[in-house]
Design a protein around this motif. Structure first.
Motif, short mmCIF file in Angstrom:
data_model
loop_
_atom_site.label_atom_id
_atom_site.label_comp_id
_atom_site.label_asym_id
_atom_site.label_seq_id
_atom_site.Cartn_x
_atom_site.Cartn_y
_atom_site.Cartn_z
N LYS A 96 17.14 -27.11 -3.23
CA LYS A 96 15.94 -27.78 -2.75
C LYS A 96 14.81 -27.80 -3.78
O LYS A 96 13.91 -28.63 -3.69
N ASN A 97 14.87 -26.88 -4.73
CA ASN A 97 13.76 -26.75 -5.68
C ASN A 97 14.22 -26.95 -7.12
O ASN A 97 13.70 -26.32 -8.04
N ARG A 98 15.20 -27.83 -7.32
CA ARG A 98 15.75 -28.03 -8.66
C ARG A 98 14.67 -28.46 -9.65
O ARG A 98 14.59 -27.93 -10.76
N LEU A 99 13.83 -29.41 -9.24
CA LEU A 99 12.83 -29.93 -10.16
C LEU A 99 11.79 -28.87 -10.52
O LEU A 99 11.43 -28.71 -11.70
N ILE A 152 21.29 -18.66 1.26
CA ILE A 152 19.86 -18.93 1.16
C ILE A 152 19.47 -19.20 -0.28
O ILE A 152 18.70 -20.12 -0.58
N PHE A 153 20.02 -18.38 -1.19
CA PHE A 153 19.69 -18.55 -2.61
C PHE A 153 20.20 -19.89 -3.13
O PHE A 153 19.49 -20.58 -3.87
N ARG A 154 21.41 -20.29 -2.73
CA ARG A 154 21.94 -21.58 -3.16
C ARG A 154 21.10 -22.72 -2.61
O ARG A 154 20.83 -23.71 -3.31
N ASN A 155 20.69 -22.61 -1.34
CA ASN A 155 19.83 -23.65 -0.76
C ASN A 155 18.49 -23.73 -1.47
O ASN A 155 17.93 -24.81 -1.69
#
Length: 226
Positions: free
Chosen positions: A117-120, A110-113
């Protein structure tokens, strides 16, 4: 410094908890994910209103765009730090509630996802915390970080606010088989006028940034600190 930091540390997490608790009571049919998601958006709206109000107050109180200073511009940076930390956690909490019912999802997955998904947005928060905050403090104009930030500001402003207009003309010319200099004579006159009105303030603001940069790099340390 400590007062706005303390207020922000209390306001944003406290408001989030209060909103989530109130929504659970008022809307028992809603899931935890719904309540958390709406709560984060409400807190973000409060932050947006406060930031906009601070910006308006600073603009109305300062008459010179380069030399004037306002206490709120400095103090709000400290108020912003707790929000950025809270918001990063709140985004992860939303992701966790959204995916916790999927038994195949390990917490680490979950943390990796969430990071993927929220890199920016995570980069945005990190830049504010580790670049904006140190740069925004007073008497830091002589530091290398401040100068690097100034160069990046000039570069991005010129690329995104000024070069955008010749790029649009060039792109149109590529589609129509025209050179860059021919494009203004092959598009409606009002388009040229509108673009001129749009680019004029950008050029003016860029010239102010350049003047500030020249003073920053030319002035002796004693003057830059003042």
């Amino acid at each position: 410094m400590l007062l706005p930091l303390a207020w922000g540390s209390l306001l944003f997490p406290g408001l989030f908890g209060l909103c989530a608790w109130g929504l659970r009571r008022a809307r028992p049919a809603w899931t935890h994910n719904d309540c958390v998601l709406i709560s984060t958006r409400l807190v973000s709206s409060v932050q947006a209103v406060l930031a906009t109000g601070s910006g308006i107050a600073i603009i109305r109180s300062c008459s010179h765009v380069i030399t004037d200073r306002h206490w709120l511009a400095r103090e709000y940076v400290w108020f912003l730090i707790p929000y950025m930390i809270y918001d990063s956690y709140a985004m992860y909490l939303c992701e966790w509630y959204r995916t916790r019912d999927q038994s195949s999802k390990h917490p680490l997955t979950i943390f990796r996802n969430f990071l993927s998904k929220n890199r920016l947005m995570i980069t945005h928060h990190a830049v504010i915390l580790f670049v904006l905050v140190p740069v925004a403090q007073l008497k830091q104009q002589h530091t290398l970080l401040y100068k690097v930030n100034g160069i990046l500001t000039l570069t991005t402003f010129f690329s995104c606010r000024i070069l955008l207009f010749p790029f649009m003309y060039w792109s149109y010319g590529q589609q129509q088989g025209l050179s860059l200099l021919q494009v203004p004579f092959h598009i409606p006159f009002y388009c040229n006028v509108a673009n001129a009105f749009l680019i004029a303030p950008q050029i003016y603001w860029f010239s102010l940034l350049c003047k500030k940069a020249v003073r920053l790099f030319d002035a002796p340390p004693a003057k830059k600190d003042g």
